[in-house]
Design an enzyme around this catalytic site. Structure first.
Site, PDB file in Angstrom:
ATOM      1  N   LYS A  22      19.933  68.393  59.649  1.00  0.00           N
ATOM      2  CA  LYS A  22      20.104  67.428  60.793  1.00  0.00           C
ATOM      3  C   LYS A  22      20.095  66.159  60.037  1.00  0.00           C
ATOM      4  CE  LYS A  22      16.115  65.558  62.156  1.00  0.00           C
ATOM      5  NZ  LYS A  22      16.001  63.995  62.058  1.00  0.00           N
ATOM      6  N   ASN A  23      19.636  66.098  58.799  1.00  0.00           N
ATOM      7  CA  ASN A  23      19.505  64.709  58.146  1.00  0.00           C
ATOM      8  C   ASN A  23      20.837  64.305  57.327  1.00  0.00           C
ATOM      9  OD1 ASN A  23      17.323  64.031  59.394  1.00  0.00           O
ATOM     10  ND2 ASN A  23      15.911  64.463  57.837  1.00  0.00           N
ATOM     11  N   ARG A  92      16.818  56.518  65.821  1.00  0.00           N
ATOM     12  CA  ARG A  92      16.710  55.562  64.859  1.00  0.00           C
ATOM     13  C   ARG A  92      17.829  55.600  63.900  1.00  0.00           C
ATOM     14  NH1 ARG A  92      15.624  55.254  60.223  1.00  0.00           N
ATOM     15  NH2 ARG A  92      14.711  53.046  59.387  1.00  0.00           N
ATOM     16  N   CYS A 116       8.719  53.893  65.092  1.00  0.00           N
ATOM     17  CA  CYS A 116       8.487  55.261  65.709  1.00  0.00           C
ATOM     18  C   CYS A 116       7.073  55.473  65.071  1.00  0.00           C
ATOM     19  CB  CYS A 116       9.512  56.147  65.141  1.00  0.00           C
ATOM     20  SG  CYS A 116       9.404  56.486  63.473  1.00  0.00           S
ATOM     21  N   ARG A 121       9.255  51.443  60.198  1.00  0.00           N
ATOM     22  CA  ARG A 121      10.816  52.017  59.794  1.00  0.00           C
ATOM     23  C   ARG A 121      11.699  50.716  59.698  1.00  0.00           C
ATOM     24  NH1 ARG A 121      11.350  57.407  61.282  1.00  0.00           N
ATOM     25  NH2 ARG A 121      12.983  57.171  59.634  1.00  0.00           N
ATOM     26  N   PRO A 122      11.249  49.929  58.592  1.00  0.00           N
ATOM     27  CA  PRO A 122      12.130  48.582  58.289  1.00  0.00           C
ATOM     28  C   PRO A 122      13.663  49.051  57.971  1.00  0.00           C
ATOM     29  CG  PRO A 122      10.572  49.111  56.536  1.00  0.00           C
ATOM     30  CD  PRO A 122      10.174  50.061  57.752  1.00  0.00           C
ATOM     31  N   ASP A 124      15.078  46.493  55.990  1.00  0.00           N
ATOM     32  CA  ASP A 124      15.417  45.484  54.994  1.00  0.00           C
ATOM     33  C   ASP A 124      16.180  45.627  53.862  1.00  0.00           C
ATOM     34  OD1 ASP A 124      12.954  46.853  54.489  1.00  0.00           O
ATOM     35  OD2 ASP A 124      12.790  45.410  52.687  1.00  0.00           O
ATOM     36  N   LEU A 125      16.264  46.974  53.270  1.00  0.00           N
ATOM     37  CA  LEU A 125      16.704  47.208  52.021  1.00  0.00           C
ATOM     38  C   LEU A 125      18.483  47.574  52.617  1.00  0.00           C
ATOM     39  CD1 LEU A 125      14.475  49.889  50.517  1.00  0.00           C
ATOM     40  CD2 LEU A 125      15.009  47.342  49.865  1.00  0.00           C
ATOM     41  N   ASP A 310       9.151  65.167  54.781  1.00  0.00           N
ATOM     42  CA  ASP A 310       9.203  65.737  55.903  1.00  0.00           C
ATOM     43  C   ASP A 310       8.637  67.337  55.950  1.00  0.00           C
ATOM     44  OD1 ASP A 310      12.649  64.557  56.406  1.00  0.00           O
ATOM     45  OD2 ASP A 310      10.804  63.785  56.656  1.00  0.00           O
ATOM     46  N   ARG A 402      14.236  67.974  68.937  1.00  0.00           N
ATOM     47  CA  ARG A 402      15.093  66.914  68.114  1.00  0.00           C
ATOM     48  C   ARG A 402      15.682  67.358  66.655  1.00  0.00           C
ATOM     49  NH1 ARG A 402      12.464  61.972  66.578  1.00  0.00           N
ATOM     50  NH2 ARG A 402      14.407  61.874  65.465  1.00  0.00           N
TER      51      ARG A 402
HETATM   52  C1  EPZ Z   1      15.585  59.647  56.332  1.00  0.00           C
HETATM   53  O1  EPZ Z   1      14.822  58.655  57.073  1.00  0.00           O
HETATM   54  C2  EPZ Z   1      15.219  60.951  56.778  1.00  0.00           C
HETATM   55  N1  EPZ Z   1      15.847  60.613  58.258  1.00  0.00           N
HETATM   56  C3  EPZ Z   1      13.532  61.142  57.358  1.00  0.00           C
HETATM   57  O2  EPZ Z   1      13.527  62.343  58.092  1.00  0.00           O
HETATM   58  C4  EPZ Z   1      12.952  61.406  55.975  1.00  0.00           C
HETATM   59  O3  EPZ Z   1      11.748  61.184  56.336  1.00  0.00           O
HETATM   60  C5  EPZ Z   1      13.242  60.087  55.286  1.00  0.00           C
HETATM   61  O4  EPZ Z   1      14.790  59.881  54.991  1.00  0.00           O
HETATM   62  C6  EPZ Z   1      12.686  60.278  53.995  1.00  0.00           C
HETATM   63  O5  EPZ Z   1      12.861  61.407  53.142  1.00  0.00           O
HETATM   64  C7  EPZ Z   1      17.240  60.908  58.225  1.00  0.00           C
HETATM   65  O6  EPZ Z   1      17.804  61.139  57.462  1.00  0.00           O
HETATM   66  C8  EPZ Z   1      17.658  60.800  59.747  1.00  0.00           C
HETATM   67  P1  EPZ Z   1      14.098  56.284  54.135  1.00  0.00           P
HETATM   68  P2  EPZ Z   1      15.063  57.177  56.321  1.00  0.00           P
HETATM   69  O7  EPZ Z   1      14.808  55.014  54.188  1.00  0.00           O
HETATM   70  O8  EPZ Z   1      16.146  57.120  55.591  1.00  0.00           O
HETATM   71  C9  EPZ Z   1      11.058  52.610  53.537  1.00  0.00           C
HETATM   72  C10 EPZ Z   1      12.801  63.618  59.704  1.00  0.00           C
HETATM   73  O9  EPZ Z   1      11.717  63.900  60.164  1.00  0.00           O
HETATM   74  N2  EPZ Z   1      12.115  51.628  53.915  1.00  0.00           N
HETATM   75  O10 EPZ Z   1      14.293  56.968  52.943  1.00  0.00           O
HETATM   76  O11 EPZ Z   1      15.064  56.319  57.623  1.00  0.00           O
HETATM   77  C11 EPZ Z   1      10.562  53.409  54.829  1.00  0.00           C
HETATM   78  O12 EPZ Z   1       9.907  52.670  55.494  1.00  0.00           O
HETATM   79  C12 EPZ Z   1      12.889  62.209  59.453  1.00  0.00           C
HETATM   80  O13 EPZ Z   1      13.788  64.291  59.916  1.00  0.00           O
HETATM   81  C13 EPZ Z   1      11.830  50.272  53.817  1.00  0.00           C
HETATM   82  O14 EPZ Z   1      10.938  49.720  53.375  1.00  0.00           O
HETATM   83  O15 EPZ Z   1      13.898  56.828  55.435  1.00  0.00           O
HETATM   84  C14 EPZ Z   1       9.981  54.420  54.087  1.00  0.00           C
HETATM   85  O16 EPZ Z   1       8.712  54.039  53.685  1.00  0.00           O
HETATM   86  C15 EPZ Z   1      11.849  61.426  59.525  1.00  0.00           C
HETATM   87  N3  EPZ Z   1      13.050  49.494  53.899  1.00  0.00           N
HETATM   88  C16 EPZ Z   1      10.576  54.546  52.725  1.00  0.00           C
HETATM   89  O17 EPZ Z   1      11.315  53.642  52.424  1.00  0.00           O
HETATM   90  C17 EPZ Z   1      14.341  49.932  54.284  1.00  0.00           C
HETATM   91  O18 EPZ Z   1      15.231  49.222  54.555  1.00  0.00           O
HETATM   92  C18 EPZ Z   1      11.659  56.081  52.743  1.00  0.00           C
HETATM   93  O19 EPZ Z   1      12.367  55.712  53.861  1.00  0.00           O
HETATM   94  C19 EPZ Z   1      14.516  51.203  54.554  1.00  0.00           C
HETATM   95  C20 EPZ Z   1      13.258  52.311  54.175  1.00  0.00           C
END
Ligand code: EPZ
Length: 433
Positions: A22-23, A92, A116, A121-122, A124-125, A310, A402
């Site tokens: 999915k991801n 999202r 969520c 889920r910011p 900012d990056l 996950d 989902r």
């Molecule tokens: C992806 O989400 C996955 N979703 C998530 O899977 C997974 O948990 C996550 O990566 C981590 O592996 C999809 O790919 C659709 P991140 P993503 O940006 O990319 C922080 C599932 O259950 N962050 O890697 O949104 C964030 O808050 C879902 O299948 C910032 O601070 O996650 C988190 O603490 C849930 N600023 C960390 O980084 C940003 O701009 C990692 O998040 C972006 C992220």
């Protein structure tokens, strides 16, 4: 809304084939917007999130057709840059449409996704990366407005307080592949799903070096062309079914499970004493039916190749019935413990201390009515119900749908007593709705 009725303490036995990830599929769909030629994506899982993403892309003007059960053809001829709140909030991951819109239209107006249950889920990056590529970024009325008329390559650092960002990396990468000049992304995510997106972009004509590492180098090109790409197997689904075999004391073979994607999970399962075999490449087998001694372990979630966040909830379910005191520390999404109160309803002995769950393993859990919440917390409840003595009811199973293709039918195939019923079938005195 459907519910699951589960009668537990039956060892699972048999083999299942993992679906496409999915991801990976979600950002791959977004990447198809980078060209006006047709992109064919195969091995796409049949999930509600995929259908949501297809709807949003159609709203943007793309033709998105499901030509076979797991094959989709996407042709993004003329596009509009506006992705509305009522669609983005449903899924999202649609934030990763920003990159392709910037690359193709030099403009994007995308609703902020909102949070969520696993946290704020910011993004900012993501926005820091776009700004670094010369974009004007502003937030007005709940929407991100991005002006990409001056898009150009740049040196970027995308590490955040919790490490790298998976969707942030692919989002910025998708803007960079059509940005004039060279882009270097330091602290890039290297999850297998990110690698899969990089591979399709290269097949479309993008120039990307360092794929699979934390440092990507992109040479911008004028345009990308169509391609055909097969989605990698879903490592989280595979890990979930391996843990289902482990928690029920069963013998479960997962076809399509790539050991290299699951190294951290396999390491922890072996440390915990669960017999795991790799009978052939891309196949893993858990033999929890064999005599073995279980012991408590410590797990800390980290970006890949660390232990996947996950799989934390599902591991917590296993630790709930593993003798000793286990500690699961969530470093990626610090408050991702929605599963804990529901596991406690099944008798689990878990205390939350900051970013850690302290789990005292018990001989067994007891079935109870519980409520699904986020996708992976819900999977953990299914695993716990499969192991528990007695009957469990799981409400709001749409959360599970989902990310897991017909998990009830596939668990039935492994011998589980699980059935999907309409919410009305649940005894009133048990329902929390
Ligand atoms: C992806 O989400 C996955 N979703 C998530 O899977 C997974 O948990 C996550 O990566 C981590 O592996 C999809 O790919 C659709 P991140 P993503 O940006 O990319 C922080 C599932 O259950 N962050 O890697 O949104 C964030 O808050 C879902 O299948 C910032 O601070 O996650 C988190 O603490 C849930 N600023 C960390 O980084 C940003 O701009 C990692 O998040 C972006 C992220």
């Amino acid at each position: 809304m459907d519910v699951f009725r589960v009668t537990g303490s039956r060892p699972l036995r048999g083999s299942i084939q993992t679906c496409g990830a999915k991801n990976a599929a979600l950002p791959l769909f977004a990447a198809a917007l980078l060209t006006d030629e047709t992109v064919t994506i195969e091995n796409v899982p049949e999930l509600s999130d995929i259908r949501f993403m297809a709807d949003i892309m159609r709203h943007l003007g793309a033709t998105v057709e499901r030509t076979e059960p797991t094959t989709w053809a996407i042709t993004a001829g003329r596009l509009t840059p506006h992705a509305p709140y009522d669609l983005v909030r449903k899924m999202r991951a649609s934030v990763c449409l920003m990159g392709p819109l910037i690359a193709r239209l030099r403009s994007a107006v995308v609703s902020l996704p909102g949070g969520c249950v696993i946290g704020p889920r910011p993004i900012d990056l993501h926005l820091k990366g776009f700004a670094g590529l010369g974009c004007g970024v502003s937030i007005e009325g709940g929407y991100v407005h991005i002006d990409g008329r001056h898009l150009r390559g740049a040196d970027l650092f995308l590490g955040g307080r919790h490490g790298s960002t998976a969707l942030g990396t692919v989002n910025v990468l998708m803007a960079a592949v059509l940005a004039p000049g060279t882009t270097r992304i330091e602290s890039a995510a290297c999850e297998p799903e990110v690698v899969d997106v990089c591979r399709m972009l290269v097949a479309m004509g993008a120039k990307i070096e360092g794929i699979g590492s934390h440092a990507l180098v992109v040479e911008g090109v004028e345009r990308l062309h169509g391609a055909t790409h097969r989605v990698i197997p879903d490592r989280i689904e595979a890990g979930t079914y391996l843990l289902a075999g482990a928690i029920t004391g069963g013998d479960v073979t997962v076809e399509g499970a790539r050991a290299s994607d699951l190294a951290a999970l396999l390491d922890k399962l072996r440390e915990c004493g669960v017999p795991i075999e790799a009978p052939r490449p891309d196949c893993l087998r858990v033999r929890a039916d064999l005599p073995h001694t279980r012991r408590a372990i410590d797990v800390i979630t980290m970006p890949h190749p660390g232990f996947a966040t996950d799989l934390q909830a599902q591991m917590c379910a296993l630790m709930s019935v593993t003798p000793g005191l286990s500690i699961l520390t969530e470093k990626v999404f610090p408050n991702r413990f929605m599963h804990v109160p529901e596991l406690q309803r099944m008798g689990a002995d878990i205390a939350i201390e900051g970013p850690s769950a302290i789990v005292k393993g018990l001989p067994r859990l007891s079935g109870a009515p519980v409520m699904a919440s986020d996708l992976r917390a819900s999977a953990a409840l299914v695993l716990a119900a499969l192991a528990a003595h007695g009957e469990s009811w799981i409400q709001r199973v749409y959360h599970i749908d989902r990310g897991y293709e017909r998990i009830d039918l596939r668990l039935q195939k492994l011998g589980a007593s699980i059935e999907r019923l309409p919410a009305e079938a649940m005894p009133r005195h048990l329902s929390a709705e």
